[in-house]
Design a protein around this motif. Structure first.
Motif, PDB file in Angstrom:
ATOM      1  N   VAL A 170       1.465  -7.423   4.902  1.00 29.36           N
ATOM      2  CA  VAL A 170       0.180  -7.861   5.443  1.00 29.36           C
ATOM      3  C   VAL A 170       0.212  -9.362   5.722  1.00 29.36           C
ATOM      4  O   VAL A 170       0.611 -10.166   4.863  1.00 29.36           O
ATOM      5  N   GLY A 188      -0.606  -0.524   9.112  1.00 30.78           N
ATOM      6  CA  GLY A 188       0.833  -0.606   9.302  1.00 30.78           C
ATOM      7  C   GLY A 188       1.559   0.630   8.804  1.00 30.78           C
ATOM      8  O   GLY A 188       0.954   1.645   8.478  1.00 30.78           O
ATOM      9  N   TRP A 212       2.613 -14.006   3.827  1.00 23.91           N
ATOM     10  CA  TRP A 212       2.589 -12.543   3.797  1.00 23.91           C
ATOM     11  C   TRP A 212       2.377 -12.073   2.369  1.00 23.91           C
ATOM     12  O   TRP A 212       2.789 -12.726   1.418  1.00 23.91           O
ATOM     13  N   ASN A 263      -5.019 -10.069   8.382  1.00 24.34           N
ATOM     14  CA  ASN A 263      -4.803  -8.823   7.641  1.00 24.34           C
ATOM     15  C   ASN A 263      -4.115  -7.737   8.473  1.00 24.34           C
ATOM     16  O   ASN A 263      -4.099  -6.574   8.068  1.00 24.34           O
ATOM     17  N   GLU A 317       1.310  -5.011  -0.073  1.00 19.43           N
ATOM     18  CA  GLU A 317       0.247  -4.122  -0.540  1.00 19.43           C
ATOM     19  C   GLU A 317       0.847  -2.759  -0.861  1.00 19.43           C
ATOM     20  O   GLU A 317       1.738  -2.285  -0.145  1.00 19.43           O
ATOM     21  N   GLN A 376      -0.920  -5.679   9.853  1.00 21.32           N
ATOM     22  CA  GLN A 376       0.242  -5.235   9.088  1.00 21.32           C
ATOM     23  C   GLN A 376       1.424  -4.922  10.003  1.00 21.32           C
ATOM     24  O   GLN A 376       1.249  -4.557  11.170  1.00 21.32           O
ATOM     25  N   SER A 408       4.103  -2.958  11.810  1.00 23.94           N
ATOM     26  CA  SER A 408       3.971  -1.600  12.298  1.00 23.94           C
ATOM     27  C   SER A 408       5.163  -1.223  13.172  1.00 23.94           C
ATOM     28  O   SER A 408       6.085  -2.021  13.378  1.00 23.94           O
ATOM     29  N   TYR A 432       3.098  -1.965   2.199  1.00 25.16           N
ATOM     30  CA  TYR A 432       2.689  -2.446   3.516  1.00 25.16           C
ATOM     31  C   TYR A 432       2.881  -3.961   3.495  1.00 25.16           C
ATOM     32  O   TYR A 432       2.674  -4.606   2.463  1.00 25.16           O
TER      33      TYR A 432
END
Length: 269
Positions: free
Chosen positions: A86, A113, A67, A91, A70, A93, A95, A84
């Protein structure tokens, strides 16, 4: 608990220059052994955790355990980061979706996300959001602020599913996460801007210089960081006819290294 976790905030990175982590949740104090040393994973289908008491070694490392953080729109300071989360797999995210309004809803994954607030678990202890456990440096919480004022924390259930845990003052769980730099055989040694790929601008094909030996695969990412192309069979020639005009990051994997460069797809006449 396996050694090697960070004692400060993990690095926030980008798709172009990723810094990957293994994320482990571990509850101590009066909690049962079952709730220790659980590593979160996303394999493209299932979001869950594996209990790995000895930690993830280079031989065990897989993309599903990796992971990166971001930057999200929130403003960082010395005590909080807004990120976020990721997955390396695709990619996707972390959520949130809870249309049913259930308690401690499951965590979901999506292309976009939710912003997570990160702080130290000691902060939650000081706010009396949990009892019994004494946090250690490097133990962090990840809060879903979209359901404020409820404190909703990224956590792992007793059956190793990912949940949004609704913290309350009498809970004995800290919902703390430990970040381990993802060890591997070298695949994360990124050598930027030294990949010889052409032409630029390109149209329907990208050519990778044949002097790059033992090329395993090539990946192409758009400017938003989403992977739009991956080729592992004859990766020296990429068919890019389906890509829209714009700037792309090209990554080539060879001999345990990642070589990258940026190329532009030309606008159609």
């Amino acid at each position: 608990m396996p050694e090697g976790y960070l004692t400060d905030f993990p690095v926030i990175s980008t798709a172009e220059n990723p810094v990957w982590y293994n994320m482990m949740s571990s509850n101590y104090g009066n909690n049962v052994e079952q709730r220790r040393n659980r590593y979160m994973y996303w394999d493209g289908t299932a979001l869950a955790a594996d209990k790995i008491d000895a930690g993830i070694t280079a031989e065990m490392q897989q993309d599903k355990y990796m992971w990166r953080l971001e930057q999200a729109p929130g403003t960082n300071d010395d005590t909080h980061k807004y990120v976020y989360l990721v997955s390396k797999v695709d990619n996707q995210q972390i959520s949130f979706s809870n249309d049913a309004g259930v308690n401690n809803p499951p965590v979901t994954m999506s292309a976009q996300g939710i912003q997570l607030k990160m702080g130290t678990s000691q902060e939650l202890k000081d706010l009396a959001k949990f009892t019994n456990e004494i946090p250690v440096p490097g133990q962090h919480y990840l809060e879903n602020e979209s359901v404020s004022p409820t404190i909703s924390l990224l956590n792992i259930s007793g059956t190793y599913g990912l949940i949004w845990f609704n913290a309350y003052a009498s809970t004995t769980k800290s919902s703390g996460w430990f970040f381990y730099p993802a060890v591997s055989s070298g695949v994360e040694i990124v050598k930027n801007d030294i990949l010889n790929a052409y032409p630029s601008p390109f149209n329907n094909q990208i050519q990778i210089d044949s002097k790059l030996r033992n090329l395993e695969k090539v990946e192409v990412y758009n400017i938003q960081g989403a992977k739009v192309l991956s080729v592992s069979i004859n990766p020296y020639k990429l068919n890019t006819s389906d890509l829209v005009p714009g700037l792309y990051m090209v990554k080539a994997y060879a001999d345990g290294n990642v070589y990258s460069t940026k190329l532009m797809k030309a606008t159609a006449n």
